[in-house]
Enzyme design. Structure first.
Site, PDB file in Angstrom:
ATOM      1  N   SER A 119     -50.582  -2.609 -24.412  1.00  0.00           N
ATOM      2  CA  SER A 119     -49.961  -2.786 -25.717  1.00  0.00           C
ATOM      3  C   SER A 119     -49.939  -1.510 -26.528  1.00  0.00           C
ATOM      4  O   SER A 119     -49.293  -1.451 -27.563  1.00  0.00           O
ATOM      5  CB  SER A 119     -50.766  -3.799 -26.537  1.00  0.00           C
ATOM      6  N   HIS A 140     -43.944  -3.164 -20.731  1.00  0.00           N
ATOM      7  CA  HIS A 140     -44.619  -3.943 -21.776  1.00  0.00           C
ATOM      8  C   HIS A 140     -43.862  -5.228 -22.124  1.00  0.00           C
ATOM      9  O   HIS A 140     -42.860  -5.206 -22.851  1.00  0.00           O
ATOM     10  CB  HIS A 140     -44.788  -3.064 -23.033  1.00  0.00           C
ATOM     11  N   GLU A 152     -40.494  -3.689 -23.386  1.00  0.00           N
ATOM     12  CA  GLU A 152     -40.464  -2.251 -23.723  1.00  0.00           C
ATOM     13  C   GLU A 152     -40.740  -1.458 -22.450  1.00  0.00           C
ATOM     14  O   GLU A 152     -41.712  -1.762 -21.739  1.00  0.00           O
ATOM     15  CB  GLU A 152     -41.563  -1.917 -24.740  1.00  0.00           C
ATOM     16  N   ASN A 190     -45.639  -2.855 -31.382  1.00  0.00           N
ATOM     17  CA  ASN A 190     -46.984  -2.952 -31.969  1.00  0.00           C
ATOM     18  C   ASN A 190     -47.259  -1.911 -33.050  1.00  0.00           C
ATOM     19  O   ASN A 190     -48.149  -2.105 -33.878  1.00  0.00           O
ATOM     20  CB  ASN A 190     -48.046  -2.869 -30.870  1.00  0.00           C
TER      21      ASN A 190
HETATM   22  C1  LIG Z   1     -49.396  -7.842 -28.640  1.00  0.00           C
HETATM   23  C2  LIG Z   1     -48.297  -7.222 -27.875  1.00  0.00           C
HETATM   24  O1  LIG Z   1     -48.550  -6.263 -27.131  1.00  0.00           O
HETATM   25  C3  LIG Z   1     -46.868  -7.587 -28.001  1.00  0.00           C
HETATM   26  C4  LIG Z   1     -46.575  -9.002 -28.345  1.00  0.00           C
HETATM   27  O2  LIG Z   1     -46.400  -9.815 -27.468  1.00  0.00           O
HETATM   28  S1  LIG Z   1     -46.554  -9.384 -29.946  1.00  0.00           S
HETATM   29  C5  LIG Z   1     -46.228 -11.118 -29.991  1.00  0.00           C
HETATM   30  C6  LIG Z   1     -44.766 -11.385 -29.859  1.00  0.00           C
HETATM   31  N1  LIG Z   1     -44.566 -12.797 -29.916  1.00  0.00           N
HETATM   32  C7  LIG Z   1     -44.279 -13.436 -31.070  1.00  0.00           C
HETATM   33  O3  LIG Z   1     -44.149 -12.818 -32.114  1.00  0.00           O
HETATM   34  C8  LIG Z   1     -44.167 -14.916 -30.953  1.00  0.00           C
HETATM   35  C9  LIG Z   1     -43.896 -15.570 -32.289  1.00  0.00           C
HETATM   36  N2  LIG Z   1     -43.764 -17.003 -32.112  1.00  0.00           N
HETATM   37  C10 LIG Z   1     -42.626 -17.576 -31.648  1.00  0.00           C
HETATM   38  O4  LIG Z   1     -41.633 -16.912 -31.382  1.00  0.00           O
HETATM   39  C11 LIG Z   1     -42.637 -19.070 -31.487  1.00  0.00           C
HETATM   40  O5  LIG Z   1     -43.645 -19.607 -32.292  1.00  0.00           O
HETATM   41  C12 LIG Z   1     -42.848 -19.541 -29.987  1.00  0.00           C
HETATM   42  C13 LIG Z   1     -41.660 -19.105 -29.160  1.00  0.00           C
HETATM   43  C14 LIG Z   1     -44.131 -18.968 -29.383  1.00  0.00           C
HETATM   44  C15 LIG Z   1     -43.000 -21.047 -29.952  1.00  0.00           C
HETATM   45  O6  LIG Z   1     -41.871 -21.587 -30.552  1.00  0.00           O
HETATM   46  P1  LIG Z   1     -41.900 -22.994 -31.312  1.00  0.00           P
HETATM   47  O7  LIG Z   1     -40.494 -23.337 -31.592  1.00  0.00           O
HETATM   48  O8  LIG Z   1     -42.853 -22.922 -32.422  1.00  0.00           O
HETATM   49  O9  LIG Z   1     -42.603 -23.963 -30.318  1.00  0.00           O
HETATM   50  P2  LIG Z   1     -42.069 -24.768 -29.095  1.00  0.00           P
HETATM   51  O10 LIG Z   1     -40.967 -25.679 -29.493  1.00  0.00           O
HETATM   52  O11 LIG Z   1     -43.323 -25.349 -28.529  1.00  0.00           O
HETATM   53  O12 LIG Z   1     -41.533 -23.654 -28.105  1.00  0.00           O
HETATM   54  C16 LIG Z   1     -40.192 -23.177 -28.042  1.00  0.00           C
HETATM   55  C17 LIG Z   1     -39.801 -23.144 -26.598  1.00  0.00           C
HETATM   56  O13 LIG Z   1     -40.624 -22.181 -25.902  1.00  0.00           O
HETATM   57  C18 LIG Z   1     -41.249 -22.813 -24.795  1.00  0.00           C
HETATM   58  N3  LIG Z   1     -42.556 -22.203 -24.584  1.00  0.00           N
HETATM   59  C19 LIG Z   1     -43.500 -21.954 -25.515  1.00  0.00           C
HETATM   60  N4  LIG Z   1     -44.546 -21.331 -24.928  1.00  0.00           N
HETATM   61  C20 LIG Z   1     -44.232 -21.202 -23.616  1.00  0.00           C
HETATM   62  C21 LIG Z   1     -44.890 -20.638 -22.489  1.00  0.00           C
HETATM   63  N5  LIG Z   1     -46.085 -20.053 -22.586  1.00  0.00           N
HETATM   64  N6  LIG Z   1     -44.272 -20.691 -21.289  1.00  0.00           N
HETATM   65  C22 LIG Z   1     -43.068 -21.260 -21.152  1.00  0.00           C
HETATM   66  N7  LIG Z   1     -42.384 -21.791 -22.172  1.00  0.00           N
HETATM   67  C23 LIG Z   1     -42.970 -21.767 -23.386  1.00  0.00           C
HETATM   68  C24 LIG Z   1     -41.336 -24.259 -25.167  1.00  0.00           C
HETATM   69  O14 LIG Z   1     -41.426 -25.077 -24.028  1.00  0.00           O
HETATM   70  C25 LIG Z   1     -40.027 -24.483 -25.902  1.00  0.00           C
HETATM   71  O15 LIG Z   1     -38.990 -24.682 -24.956  1.00  0.00           O
HETATM   72  P3  LIG Z   1     -37.686 -25.574 -25.312  1.00  0.00           P
HETATM   73  O16 LIG Z   1     -36.865 -24.712 -26.224  1.00  0.00           O
HETATM   74  O17 LIG Z   1     -37.069 -25.804 -23.992  1.00  0.00           O
HETATM   75  O18 LIG Z   1     -38.188 -26.805 -25.989  1.00  0.00           O
HETATM   76  N1  LIG Z   2     -51.931 -10.889 -25.702  1.00  0.00           N
HETATM   77  C1  LIG Z   2     -50.742 -10.417 -25.961  1.00  0.00           C
HETATM   78  O1  LIG Z   2     -50.015 -10.966 -26.809  1.00  0.00           O
HETATM   79  C2  LIG Z   2     -50.227  -9.233 -25.225  1.00  0.00           C
HETATM   80  C3  LIG Z   2     -51.070  -8.454 -24.460  1.00  0.00           C
HETATM   81  N2  LIG Z   2     -50.568  -7.362 -23.794  1.00  0.00           N
HETATM   82  C4  LIG Z   2     -51.442  -6.539 -22.966  1.00  0.00           C
HETATM   83  O2  LIG Z   2     -51.605  -7.184 -21.705  1.00  0.00           O
HETATM   84  C5  LIG Z   2     -52.897  -6.900 -21.184  1.00  0.00           C
HETATM   85  C6  LIG Z   2     -53.616  -8.219 -20.912  1.00  0.00           C
HETATM   86  O3  LIG Z   2     -53.720  -8.937 -22.125  1.00  0.00           O
HETATM   87  P1  LIG Z   2     -54.008 -10.512 -22.139  1.00  0.00           P
HETATM   88  O4  LIG Z   2     -53.390 -11.148 -20.946  1.00  0.00           O
HETATM   89  O5  LIG Z   2     -53.700 -10.985 -23.479  1.00  0.00           O
HETATM   90  O6  LIG Z   2     -55.602 -10.489 -21.951  1.00  0.00           O
HETATM   91  P2  LIG Z   2     -56.553 -11.646 -21.416  1.00  0.00           P
HETATM   92  O7  LIG Z   2     -57.889 -11.383 -21.997  1.00  0.00           O
HETATM   93  O8  LIG Z   2     -55.918 -12.982 -21.594  1.00  0.00           O
HETATM   94  O9  LIG Z   2     -56.575 -11.380 -19.825  1.00  0.00           O
HETATM   95  C7  LIG Z   2     -57.063 -10.223 -19.241  1.00  0.00           C
HETATM   96  C8  LIG Z   2     -57.458 -10.602 -17.831  1.00  0.00           C
HETATM   97  O10 LIG Z   2     -57.771  -9.397 -17.110  1.00  0.00           O
HETATM   98  C9  LIG Z   2     -58.932  -9.663 -16.375  1.00  0.00           C
HETATM   99  N3  LIG Z   2     -59.594  -8.438 -15.953  1.00  0.00           N
HETATM  100  C10 LIG Z   2     -60.518  -7.702 -16.635  1.00  0.00           C
HETATM  101  N4  LIG Z   2     -60.886  -6.649 -15.865  1.00  0.00           N
HETATM  102  C11 LIG Z   2     -60.181  -6.736 -14.714  1.00  0.00           C
HETATM  103  C12 LIG Z   2     -60.159  -5.966 -13.507  1.00  0.00           C
HETATM  104  N5  LIG Z   2     -60.921  -4.877 -13.369  1.00  0.00           N
HETATM  105  N6  LIG Z   2     -59.320  -6.350 -12.511  1.00  0.00           N
HETATM  106  C13 LIG Z   2     -58.538  -7.436 -12.638  1.00  0.00           C
HETATM  107  N7  LIG Z   2     -58.552  -8.231 -13.733  1.00  0.00           N
HETATM  108  C14 LIG Z   2     -59.356  -7.872 -14.761  1.00  0.00           C
HETATM  109  C15 LIG Z   2     -59.779 -10.510 -17.314  1.00  0.00           C
HETATM  110  O11 LIG Z   2     -60.825 -11.129 -16.617  1.00  0.00           O
HETATM  111  P3  LIG Z   2     -62.186 -11.503 -17.439  1.00  0.00           P
HETATM  112  O12 LIG Z   2     -61.766 -12.480 -18.489  1.00  0.00           O
HETATM  113  O13 LIG Z   2     -63.042 -12.073 -16.368  1.00  0.00           O
HETATM  114  O14 LIG Z   2     -62.677 -10.197 -18.028  1.00  0.00           O
HETATM  115  C16 LIG Z   2     -58.712 -11.489 -17.795  1.00  0.00           C
HETATM  116  O15 LIG Z   2     -58.533 -12.552 -16.880  1.00  0.00           O
HETATM  117  C17 LIG Z   2     -53.599  -6.002 -22.215  1.00  0.00           C
HETATM  118  O16 LIG Z   2     -53.396  -4.660 -21.853  1.00  0.00           O
HETATM  119  C18 LIG Z   2     -52.860  -6.356 -23.500  1.00  0.00           C
HETATM  120  O17 LIG Z   2     -52.898  -5.335 -24.455  1.00  0.00           O
HETATM  121  C19 LIG Z   2     -49.242  -7.022 -23.827  1.00  0.00           C
HETATM  122  C20 LIG Z   2     -48.362  -7.794 -24.550  1.00  0.00           C
HETATM  123  C21 LIG Z   2     -48.797  -8.925 -25.350  1.00  0.00           C
END
Ligand SMILES: CC(=O)CC(=O)SCCNC(=O)CCNC(=O)[C@H](O)C(C)(C)COP(=O)(O)OP(=O)(O)OC[C@H]1O[C@@H](n2cnc3c(N)ncnc32)[C@H](O)[C@@H]1OP(=O)(O)O
Ligand SMILES: NC(=O)C1=CN([C@@H]2O[C@H](COP(=O)(O)OP(=O)(O)OC[C@H]3O[C@@H](n4cnc5c(N)ncnc54)[C@H](OP(=O)(O)O)[C@@H]3O)[C@@H](O)[C@H]2O)C=CC1
Length: 291
Positions: A119, A140, A152, A190
Protein backbone atom coordinates in the site's frame (compact mmCIF):
# COMPACT_ATOMS: atom_id res chain seq x y z
CA UNK A 1 5.43 -12.05 -22.03
CA UNK A 2 2.24 -14.09 -21.75
CA UNK A 3 1.39 -14.74 -18.09
CA UNK A 4 -0.38 -18.08 -17.48
CA UNK A 5 0.29 -18.84 -13.84
CA UNK A 6 0.40 -16.50 -10.85
CA UNK A 7 1.77 -17.02 -7.34
CA UNK A 8 0.07 -15.02 -4.58
CA UNK A 9 1.92 -14.66 -1.25
CA UNK A 10 -0.22 -13.92 1.82
CA UNK A 11 -3.73 -15.32 2.09
CA UNK A 12 -5.28 -12.47 4.10
CA UNK A 13 -8.10 -10.29 2.87
CA UNK A 14 -6.12 -8.98 -0.13
CA UNK A 15 -4.49 -12.29 -1.07
CA UNK A 16 -7.82 -14.12 -1.14
CA UNK A 17 -9.44 -11.39 -3.25
CA UNK A 18 -6.51 -11.37 -5.68
CA UNK A 19 -6.63 -15.19 -6.03
CA UNK A 20 -10.41 -14.93 -6.56
CA UNK A 21 -10.27 -12.50 -9.50
CA UNK A 22 -7.23 -14.17 -11.12
CA UNK A 23 -8.90 -17.60 -11.07
CA UNK A 24 -12.10 -16.22 -12.59
CA UNK A 25 -9.95 -14.70 -15.37
CA UNK A 26 -8.60 -18.24 -16.03
CA UNK A 27 -5.12 -17.86 -14.55
CA UNK A 28 -3.68 -20.81 -12.61
CA UNK A 29 -3.13 -19.56 -9.07
CA UNK A 30 -0.78 -20.84 -6.39
CA UNK A 31 -1.75 -19.22 -3.06
CA UNK A 32 0.85 -19.22 -0.27
CA UNK A 33 0.77 -18.31 3.42
CA UNK A 34 2.81 -19.13 6.52
CA UNK A 35 -0.33 -20.44 8.21
CA UNK A 36 -2.51 -23.37 7.09
CA UNK A 37 -5.45 -21.79 8.95
CA UNK A 38 -5.08 -18.63 6.84
CA UNK A 39 -5.06 -20.75 3.65
CA UNK A 40 -8.15 -22.68 4.75
CA UNK A 41 -10.07 -19.58 5.69
CA UNK A 42 -9.02 -17.84 2.45
CA UNK A 43 -10.47 -20.74 0.41
CA UNK A 44 -13.68 -20.61 2.47
CA UNK A 45 -13.95 -16.83 1.87
CA UNK A 46 -13.32 -17.19 -1.86
CA UNK A 47 -15.94 -19.92 -2.12
CA UNK A 48 -18.46 -17.83 -0.15
CA UNK A 49 -17.84 -14.69 -2.24
CA UNK A 50 -18.05 -16.63 -5.52
CA UNK A 51 -21.23 -18.37 -4.37
CA UNK A 52 -22.78 -14.93 -3.72
CA UNK A 53 -21.69 -13.75 -7.17
CA UNK A 54 -23.22 -16.91 -8.67
CA UNK A 55 -26.47 -16.47 -6.75
CA UNK A 56 -26.78 -12.94 -8.17
CA UNK A 57 -26.09 -14.15 -11.73
CA UNK A 58 -22.72 -12.33 -12.00
CA UNK A 59 -20.91 -15.60 -12.74
CA UNK A 60 -22.22 -19.05 -13.67
CA UNK A 61 -21.92 -22.15 -11.47
CA UNK A 62 -19.54 -23.66 -14.05
CA UNK A 63 -17.32 -20.56 -13.95
CA UNK A 64 -17.26 -20.77 -10.17
CA UNK A 65 -16.38 -24.48 -10.12
CA UNK A 66 -13.61 -24.18 -12.69
CA UNK A 67 -12.19 -21.06 -10.98
CA UNK A 68 -12.06 -22.87 -7.63
CA UNK A 69 -10.20 -25.78 -9.29
CA UNK A 70 -7.59 -23.34 -10.64
CA UNK A 71 -6.51 -22.27 -7.12
CA UNK A 72 -3.96 -24.45 -5.32
CA UNK A 73 -2.78 -23.60 -1.81
CA UNK A 74 0.70 -24.24 -0.45
CA UNK A 75 2.81 -23.38 2.59
CA UNK A 76 5.95 -24.07 0.51
CA UNK A 77 7.13 -20.71 -0.82
CA UNK A 78 9.70 -22.25 -3.27
CA UNK A 79 6.83 -23.78 -5.28
CA UNK A 80 5.88 -20.28 -6.42
CA UNK A 81 9.19 -20.12 -8.29
CA UNK A 82 7.53 -22.02 -11.14
CA UNK A 83 4.94 -19.30 -11.83
CA UNK A 84 5.20 -16.51 -14.45
CA UNK A 85 4.13 -13.71 -12.11
CA UNK A 86 4.34 -13.41 -8.33
CA UNK A 87 2.12 -10.97 -6.42
CA UNK A 88 3.28 -10.53 -2.82
CA UNK A 89 0.36 -9.57 -0.54
CA UNK A 90 1.73 -10.35 2.92
CA UNK A 91 1.62 -8.04 5.96
CA UNK A 92 2.53 -4.36 5.34
CA UNK A 93 5.99 -4.53 6.91
CA UNK A 94 9.13 -4.00 4.85
CA UNK A 95 11.21 -6.59 6.74
CA UNK A 96 8.51 -9.24 6.12
CA UNK A 97 8.39 -8.46 2.41
CA UNK A 98 12.19 -8.40 2.05
CA UNK A 99 12.51 -11.76 3.82
CA UNK A 100 9.90 -13.27 1.48
CA UNK A 101 11.69 -12.07 -1.66
CA UNK A 102 15.06 -13.24 -0.29
CA UNK A 103 13.70 -16.77 0.32
CA UNK A 104 11.98 -16.91 -3.04
CA UNK A 105 14.83 -15.62 -5.27
CA UNK A 106 16.87 -18.87 -5.54
CA UNK A 107 13.77 -20.73 -6.81
CA UNK A 108 12.57 -18.30 -9.48
CA UNK A 109 12.59 -18.93 -13.19
CA UNK A 110 14.61 -16.26 -15.03
CA UNK A 111 11.52 -14.79 -16.69
CA UNK A 112 9.29 -14.56 -13.59
CA UNK A 113 7.99 -11.07 -12.83
CA UNK A 114 7.98 -10.11 -9.13
CA UNK A 115 5.40 -7.65 -7.83
CA UNK A 116 4.15 -6.36 -4.50
CA UNK A 117 0.63 -5.34 -3.53
CA UNK A 118 2.16 -2.99 -0.93
CA UNK A 119 0.00 0.00 0.00
CA UNK A 120 2.88 2.36 0.56
CA UNK A 121 6.42 0.91 0.64
CA UNK A 122 9.05 2.00 -1.91
CA UNK A 123 8.99 -0.30 -4.94
CA UNK A 124 12.49 0.86 -5.90
CA UNK A 125 13.86 -0.14 -2.49
CA UNK A 126 12.10 -3.55 -2.48
CA UNK A 127 13.31 -4.18 -6.06
CA UNK A 128 16.90 -3.23 -5.25
CA UNK A 129 17.16 -6.16 -2.84
CA UNK A 130 16.28 -8.67 -5.60
CA UNK A 131 18.18 -10.03 -8.61
CA UNK A 132 15.66 -8.50 -11.06
CA UNK A 133 14.84 -4.83 -10.37
CA UNK A 134 13.91 -4.42 -14.06
CA UNK A 135 11.26 -7.16 -13.68
CA UNK A 136 9.83 -5.82 -10.40
CA UNK A 137 6.71 -3.61 -10.01
CA UNK A 138 4.04 -2.41 -7.63
CA UNK A 139 0.73 -4.17 -8.40
CA UNK A 140 -1.71 -2.48 -6.03
CA UNK A 141 -5.29 -3.79 -5.84
CA UNK A 142 -8.05 -2.03 -3.87
CA UNK A 143 -10.19 -3.67 -1.19
CA UNK A 144 -12.59 -5.50 -1.72
CA UNK A 145 -10.70 -6.82 -4.74
CA UNK A 146 -13.65 -8.51 -6.52
CA UNK A 147 -15.61 -5.24 -6.42
CA UNK A 148 -13.13 -2.38 -6.87
CA UNK A 149 -12.30 -1.33 -10.41
CA UNK A 150 -8.84 0.20 -9.94
CA UNK A 151 -5.36 -1.34 -9.87
CA UNK A 152 -2.42 1.03 -9.36
CA UNK A 153 0.68 0.00 -11.31
CA UNK A 154 3.87 1.46 -9.86
CA UNK A 155 7.17 1.33 -11.73
CA UNK A 156 10.35 1.33 -9.67
CA UNK A 157 13.26 3.36 -11.01
CA UNK A 158 14.55 0.29 -12.93
CA UNK A 159 11.27 -1.32 -14.09
CA UNK A 160 11.41 -2.07 -17.82
CA UNK A 161 8.65 -1.58 -20.40
CA UNK A 162 7.98 -5.33 -21.11
CA UNK A 163 7.33 -5.82 -17.37
CA UNK A 164 4.90 -2.91 -17.27
CA UNK A 165 3.18 -4.18 -20.44
CA UNK A 166 2.84 -7.72 -19.05
CA UNK A 167 1.28 -6.43 -15.80
CA UNK A 168 -1.02 -4.05 -17.68
CA UNK A 169 -2.19 -7.01 -19.82
CA UNK A 170 -3.09 -8.91 -16.64
CA UNK A 171 -5.10 -5.94 -15.33
CA UNK A 172 -6.91 -5.72 -18.68
CA UNK A 173 -7.76 -9.44 -18.64
CA UNK A 174 -9.20 -9.01 -15.12
CA UNK A 175 -11.54 -6.39 -16.60
CA UNK A 176 -10.08 -3.77 -14.25
CA UNK A 177 -8.62 -0.32 -14.93
CA UNK A 178 -4.91 0.35 -14.45
CA UNK A 179 -3.65 3.69 -13.14
CA UNK A 180 0.06 4.44 -13.35
CA UNK A 181 1.57 5.95 -10.25
CA UNK A 182 5.10 7.15 -9.64
CA UNK A 183 7.06 5.48 -6.89
CA UNK A 184 6.70 7.89 -3.97
CA UNK A 185 5.38 7.02 -0.49
CA UNK A 186 1.85 5.51 -0.64
CA UNK A 187 1.53 6.27 -4.39
CA UNK A 188 -1.76 8.00 -5.37
CA UNK A 189 -4.78 6.45 -3.63
CA UNK A 190 -3.28 6.10 -0.16
CA UNK A 191 -1.39 9.42 -0.36
CA UNK A 192 -4.82 11.04 -0.45
CA UNK A 193 -7.06 8.55 1.37
CA UNK A 194 -4.92 7.71 4.41
CA UNK A 195 -4.34 11.31 5.65
CA UNK A 196 -8.15 11.69 5.48
CA UNK A 197 -8.63 8.58 7.62
CA UNK A 198 -5.88 9.76 10.02
CA UNK A 199 -7.64 13.16 10.25
CA UNK A 200 -10.90 11.37 11.09
CA UNK A 201 -9.07 9.65 13.97
CA UNK A 202 -7.74 13.06 15.14
CA UNK A 203 -11.31 14.37 14.96
CA UNK A 204 -12.31 11.53 17.28
CA UNK A 205 -9.21 11.97 19.53
CA UNK A 206 -9.93 15.69 19.99
CA UNK A 207 -13.60 15.03 20.77
CA UNK A 208 -14.96 16.97 17.80
CA UNK A 209 -17.25 14.03 17.14
CA UNK A 210 -17.78 10.44 18.20
CA UNK A 211 -17.38 7.37 15.97
CA UNK A 212 -20.99 7.45 14.86
CA UNK A 213 -21.21 11.19 14.14
CA UNK A 214 -17.91 11.23 12.23
CA UNK A 215 -18.89 8.31 10.01
CA UNK A 216 -22.42 9.57 9.51
CA UNK A 217 -21.16 13.03 8.60
CA UNK A 218 -18.89 11.74 5.85
CA UNK A 219 -21.50 9.28 4.52
CA UNK A 220 -24.38 11.73 4.40
CA UNK A 221 -22.38 14.93 4.02
CA UNK A 222 -19.81 13.86 1.46
CA UNK A 223 -21.52 10.81 -0.08
CA UNK A 224 -18.75 8.38 0.88
CA UNK A 225 -19.99 4.76 0.74
CA UNK A 226 -18.40 4.07 4.14
CA UNK A 227 -17.47 6.49 6.92
CA UNK A 228 -13.69 6.95 7.38
CA UNK A 229 -13.57 5.01 10.69
CA UNK A 230 -15.67 2.16 9.26
CA UNK A 231 -13.31 2.14 6.27
CA UNK A 232 -10.24 2.12 8.55
CA UNK A 233 -11.65 -0.95 10.35
CA UNK A 234 -12.30 -2.55 6.95
CA UNK A 235 -8.74 -1.90 5.71
CA UNK A 236 -7.15 -2.92 9.04
CA UNK A 237 -5.84 -0.41 11.60
CA UNK A 238 -2.36 -2.00 11.54
CA UNK A 239 -2.21 -1.40 7.78
CA UNK A 240 -3.48 2.20 8.19
CA UNK A 241 -0.81 2.91 10.82
CA UNK A 242 1.92 1.28 8.71
CA UNK A 243 0.96 3.49 5.74
CA UNK A 244 0.95 6.67 7.89
CA UNK A 245 4.41 5.76 9.19
CA UNK A 246 5.71 5.31 5.63
CA UNK A 247 4.26 8.72 4.68
CA UNK A 248 5.69 10.36 7.81
CA UNK A 249 9.16 8.82 7.43
CA UNK A 250 9.31 9.07 3.64
CA UNK A 251 8.10 12.65 3.25
CA UNK A 252 9.49 13.97 6.57
CA UNK A 253 6.51 16.26 7.06
CA UNK A 254 4.66 16.47 10.40
CA UNK A 255 1.33 16.74 8.60
CA UNK A 256 1.54 12.95 8.19
CA UNK A 257 2.11 12.11 11.87
CA UNK A 258 -0.07 9.16 12.85
CA UNK A 259 -2.74 10.01 15.42
CA UNK A 260 -1.76 8.64 18.87
CA UNK A 261 -5.26 7.17 19.17
CA UNK A 262 -4.66 5.09 16.01
CA UNK A 263 -1.41 3.84 17.57
CA UNK A 264 -3.27 2.99 20.78
CA UNK A 265 -5.87 0.87 18.98
CA UNK A 266 -3.12 -1.03 17.16
CA UNK A 267 -1.17 -1.55 20.38
CA UNK A 268 -4.32 -2.97 21.95
CA UNK A 269 -4.60 -5.46 19.07
CA UNK A 270 -7.88 -3.82 18.06
CA UNK A 271 -7.13 -3.94 14.37
CA UNK A 272 -10.67 -3.59 13.00
CA UNK A 273 -12.83 -6.23 11.37
CA UNK A 274 -10.09 -8.82 11.14
CA UNK A 275 -9.80 -9.00 14.94
CA UNK A 276 -13.51 -8.25 15.51
CA UNK A 277 -12.74 -4.97 17.29
CA UNK A 278 -11.53 -1.55 16.17
CA UNK A 279 -13.48 1.71 16.05
CA UNK A 280 -16.47 -0.65 16.13
CA UNK A 281 -17.00 -3.88 18.04
CA UNK A 282 -18.12 -6.58 15.58
CA UNK A 283 -18.68 -9.39 18.05
CA UNK A 284 -22.44 -8.91 18.32
CA UNK A 285 -25.19 -8.89 15.70
CA UNK A 286 -24.57 -5.29 14.62
CA UNK A 287 -21.34 -3.24 14.90
CA UNK A 288 -21.23 -1.11 18.09
CA UNK A 289 -19.01 2.02 18.24
CA UNK A 290 -16.16 1.70 20.77
CA UNK A 291 -16.11 5.48 21.40
C1 LIG B 1 -5.56 0.47 1.83
C2 LIG B 1 -5.18 0.37 0.40
O1 LIG B 1 -4.01 0.08 0.11
C3 LIG B 1 -6.07 0.70 -0.73
C4 LIG B 1 -7.52 0.46 -0.53
O2 LIG B 1 -8.01 -0.60 -0.84
S1 LIG B 1 -8.38 1.68 0.17
C5 LIG B 1 -10.02 1.05 0.30
C6 LIG B 1 -10.75 1.21 -0.99
N1 LIG B 1 -12.08 0.70 -0.81
C7 LIG B 1 -13.11 1.49 -0.47
O3 LIG B 1 -12.96 2.69 -0.32
C8 LIG B 1 -14.40 0.78 -0.27
C9 LIG B 1 -15.51 1.72 0.17
N2 LIG B 1 -16.74 0.98 0.32
C10 LIG B 1 -17.52 0.63 -0.74
O4 LIG B 1 -17.22 0.95 -1.89
C11 LIG B 1 -18.76 -0.16 -0.45
O5 LIG B 1 -19.11 0.03 0.89
C12 LIG B 1 -18.60 -1.71 -0.74
C13 LIG B 1 -18.40 -1.92 -2.22
C14 LIG B 1 -17.43 -2.32 0.03
C15 LIG B 1 -19.85 -2.43 -0.26
O6 LIG B 1 -20.93 -1.85 -0.91
P1 LIG B 1 -22.39 -1.82 -0.25
O7 LIG B 1 -23.30 -1.35 -1.31
O8 LIG B 1 -22.33 -1.08 1.01
O9 LIG B 1 -22.65 -3.28 0.21
P2 LIG B 1 -23.15 -4.54 -0.56
O10 LIG B 1 -24.48 -4.30 -1.17
O11 LIG B 1 -23.01 -5.61 0.47
O12 LIG B 1 -22.06 -4.77 -1.68
C16 LIG B 1 -22.12 -4.26 -3.01
C17 LIG B 1 -21.77 -5.38 -3.93
O13 LIG B 1 -20.40 -5.78 -3.70
C18 LIG B 1 -20.36 -7.18 -3.43
N3 LIG B 1 -19.28 -7.44 -2.49
C19 LIG B 1 -19.01 -6.78 -1.34
N4 LIG B 1 -17.89 -7.29 -0.79
C20 LIG B 1 -17.47 -8.28 -1.61
C21 LIG B 1 -16.37 -9.18 -1.60
N5 LIG B 1 -15.45 -9.16 -0.64
N6 LIG B 1 -16.26 -10.08 -2.61
C22 LIG B 1 -17.15 -10.12 -3.60
N7 LIG B 1 -18.20 -9.29 -3.69
C23 LIG B 1 -18.36 -8.39 -2.69
C24 LIG B 1 -21.71 -7.51 -2.87
O14 LIG B 1 -22.02 -8.87 -3.04
C25 LIG B 1 -22.63 -6.62 -3.69
O15 LIG B 1 -22.88 -7.25 -4.94
P3 LIG B 1 -24.25 -6.98 -5.75
O16 LIG B 1 -24.10 -5.61 -6.33
O17 LIG B 1 -24.26 -8.06 -6.76
O18 LIG B 1 -25.36 -7.07 -4.75
N1 LIG C 1 -6.31 -4.05 3.64
C1 LIG C 1 -6.43 -3.31 2.58
O1 LIG C 1 -7.45 -2.62 2.39
C2 LIG C 1 -5.35 -3.29 1.55
C3 LIG C 1 -4.11 -3.84 1.82
N2 LIG C 1 -3.13 -3.80 0.86
C4 LIG C 1 -1.82 -4.39 1.12
O2 LIG C 1 -1.92 -5.80 0.92
C5 LIG C 1 -1.02 -6.47 1.80
C6 LIG C 1 -1.81 -7.46 2.64
O3 LIG C 1 -2.79 -6.76 3.38
P1 LIG C 1 -4.06 -7.51 4.01
O4 LIG C 1 -4.46 -8.65 3.14
O5 LIG C 1 -5.02 -6.48 4.37
O6 LIG C 1 -3.39 -8.08 5.35
P2 LIG C 1 -3.87 -9.30 6.25
O7 LIG C 1 -3.33 -9.04 7.61
O8 LIG C 1 -5.32 -9.55 6.07
O9 LIG C 1 -3.11 -10.56 5.59
C7 LIG C 1 -1.73 -10.69 5.52
C8 LIG C 1 -1.46 -12.17 5.41
O10 LIG C 1 -0.06 -12.35 5.12
C9 LIG C 1 0.38 -13.41 5.93
N3 LIG C 1 1.83 -13.41 6.07
C10 LIG C 1 2.59 -12.75 6.98
N4 LIG C 1 3.89 -13.06 6.76
C11 LIG C 1 3.93 -13.90 5.71
C12 LIG C 1 4.98 -14.60 5.03
N5 LIG C 1 6.25 -14.44 5.40
N6 LIG C 1 4.66 -15.40 3.99
C13 LIG C 1 3.38 -15.55 3.59
N7 LIG C 1 2.34 -14.96 4.22
C14 LIG C 1 2.62 -14.13 5.26
C15 LIG C 1 -0.35 -13.19 7.25
O11 LIG C 1 -0.27 -14.34 8.05
P3 LIG C 1 -0.36 -14.15 9.67
O12 LIG C 1 -1.71 -13.56 9.94
O13 LIG C 1 -0.19 -15.55 10.15
O14 LIG C 1 0.77 -13.21 10.04
C16 LIG C 1 -1.75 -12.92 6.72
O15 LIG C 1 -2.45 -14.12 6.45
C17 LIG C 1 -0.31 -5.38 2.62
O16 LIG C 1 0.90 -5.05 1.98
C18 LIG C 1 -1.31 -4.23 2.55
O17 LIG C 1 -0.72 -2.97 2.71
C19 LIG C 1 -3.34 -3.28 -0.39
C20 LIG C 1 -4.57 -2.75 -0.71
C21 LIG C 1 -5.65 -2.67 0.26
Amino acid sequence: MDVKSVGVIGAGQMGNGIAHVLALAEYDVLLNDVSQDALNSAMATIEGNMARQASRGKISDEEMQSALKRITTTMELPQLGQTDLVIEAATERETVKQAIFESLLPHLQPHTILTSNTSSISITRLASRTDRPERFMGFHFMNPVPVMQLVELIRGIATDQPTFAACKAVVDRLGKTAASAEDFPAFIVNRILMPMINEAVYTLYEGVGNVQSIDQSMKLGANHPMGPLELADFIGLDTCLAIMNVLHDGLADTKYRPCPLLTKYVEAGWLGRKTQRGFYDYRGEAPVPTR
